[in-house]
Design an enzyme around this catalytic site. Structure first.
Site, PDB file in Angstrom:
ATOM      1  N   THR A   9      53.573 -14.381 -39.234  1.00 61.87           N
ATOM      2  CA  THR A   9      54.520 -14.953 -40.187  1.00 61.87           C
ATOM      3  C   THR A   9      55.790 -14.106 -40.226  1.00 61.87           C
ATOM      4  OG1 THR A   9      52.728 -15.725 -41.560  1.00 61.87           O
ATOM      5  CG2 THR A   9      54.874 -15.405 -42.642  1.00 61.87           C
ATOM      6  N   VAL A  18      46.975 -24.570 -46.654  1.00 62.23           N
ATOM      7  CA  VAL A  18      48.293 -23.963 -46.848  1.00 62.23           C
ATOM      8  C   VAL A  18      48.072 -22.507 -47.232  1.00 62.23           C
ATOM      9  CG1 VAL A  18      50.352 -23.945 -48.310  1.00 62.23           C
ATOM     10  CG2 VAL A  18      49.436 -26.120 -47.485  1.00 62.23           C
ATOM     11  N   GLY A  19      48.826 -21.613 -46.639  1.00 63.22           N
ATOM     12  CA  GLY A  19      48.691 -20.191 -46.922  1.00 63.22           C
ATOM     13  C   GLY A  19      49.659 -19.716 -47.985  1.00 63.22           C
TER      14      GLY A  19
HETATM   15  N1  GLY Z   1      50.538 -15.619 -44.014  1.00 61.56           N
HETATM   16  C1  GLY Z   1      50.422 -16.825 -43.346  1.00 61.56           C
HETATM   17  C2  GLY Z   1      49.280 -17.634 -43.701  1.00 61.56           C
HETATM   18  O1  GLY Z   1      48.258 -17.127 -44.126  1.00 61.56           O
HETATM   19  O2  GLY Z   1      49.353 -18.828 -43.539  1.00 61.56           O
END
Ligand code: GLY
Length: 325
Positions: free
Chosen positions: A187, A216-217
């Protein structure tokens, strides 16, 4: 990578790095002599993203505002097919579909986010459009895509041949285990401070590889993946989003800075909040970067291998983060 200006440095150098933010420019004009205060802009990004950092930094140096600069910087990685964790070419979900998440937040506390968007590469720009052109903060899935098309975004097939091949290989076993990513990227979170000393941030991702459809993160969740308070500072997260969401990590870091902690101390405490809930060394990764209004920066991660990119005054560095393990 432009090695001339991209210098890898150890964590000792990084810790406690103090940036002098104020530069006094004397400007004269025909009628009066004014002294104008301006700030030295800088960019802080998760992972080793020299070109994205440089694009944002150069934009800030030209006087572009912090949010515009951040969106233009991450757009490079969103278009980069070799980056399988962000934008076009990102790893798909278990059904083979690439779904992207992103959010933005500016110095006024305005924010926008898009969740689980298909066929649109530049989701950070789309999140900014949600913020600026709709009465809402979040648009998800089909609604986000419909909005993107109404704004002139071009629909694209985001599943690159490389990501498709990796997904097909994954399908042979289909075992789902979040991987500890110690590669060059994941990310992308980017924090920018502009010539007015205004902070803004962006977070953009394709999320966990082979996630369940609809997952969704943290990245598009304001307060988890990103938070900015222009009076205090800003923070962004990378890594396993579920763990960041449970501790509202980026908001926590900004609040810890409000209480007087340095960005480094705040990042370390936020990682500590995750670790204290685990029994032993976790098999997932989370990392944070943060900056405050004094221009101090900090970073901390669970495992070794996380680095961040820092641009200031035309110097672009990749700095190895400290980690708990
Ligand atoms: N940090 C990205 C996710 O977990 O989707």
């Amino acid at each position: 990578m432009r090695r001339k200006t991209f210098i890898q440095q150890g964590s000792l150098l990084a810790s406690g790095m103090l940036i002098s933010p104020v530069l006094l420019n004397k400007k004269k004009n025909a009628t009066s002599k004014k002294i104008m205060a301006s700030f030295t802009p800088y960019v802080l990004s998760t992972w080793n993203v020299p070109r994205a950092n440089e694009i944002a930094g150069a934009a800030l140096d030209r006087g572009i505002n912090a949010l515009e600069a951040a969106v233009s910087g991450v757009a490079f990685e969103e278009s980069n097919l070799l980056n399988t964790t962000v934008g076009n070419g990102g790893a798909p979900d278990r059904d083979g579909e690439v779904t992207l998440d992103a959010c933005v937040m500016n110095h006024k506390g305005d924010c926008g986010a898009v969740l689980a968007v298909q066929n649109i590469t530049h989701v950070a720009a789309l999140a900014k459009d949600v913020m600026e052109k709709t009465p809402h903060v979040i648009l998800a899935g089909e609604g986000a895509k419909k909005f993107a098309l109404s704004q002139g975004y071009t629909p694209e097939d985001l599943l690159s041949p490389q990501s498709k091949k990796a997904w097909k290989k994954w399908l042979e076993k289909g075992n789902y285990q979040p991987e500890i990513n110690v590669e060059n990227h994941d990310t992308i979170g980017m924090l920018c401070s502009d010539q007015n000393g205004h902070l803004s941030g962006v977070c953009t991702t394709s999320g966990l590889a082979y996630k369940m459809k609809g997952r969704v993160g943290d990245s598009p969740i304001i307060g988890s993946g990103l938070f900015i308070d222009n009076n205090i500072g800003g923070a962004v997260a990378t890594g396993l989003g579920e763990e960041v969401i449970k501790t509202v990590g980026s908001f926590l870091i900004v609040e810890l800075m409000r209480q007087g902690k340095s960005p480094q101390e705040a990042c370390e405490e936020a990682i500590g909040r995750i670790i204290e809930k685990q029994s032993g060394k976790p098999d997932f990764h989370v990392a944070y970067i943060a900056t405050n209004k004094k221009g101090e920066i900090g970073s901390y991660s669970i495992h070794q291998g996380f680095s961040y990119s820092f641009y200031k005054k035309n110097i672009n560095q990749n700095i190895i983060s400290k980690s708990i393990y």
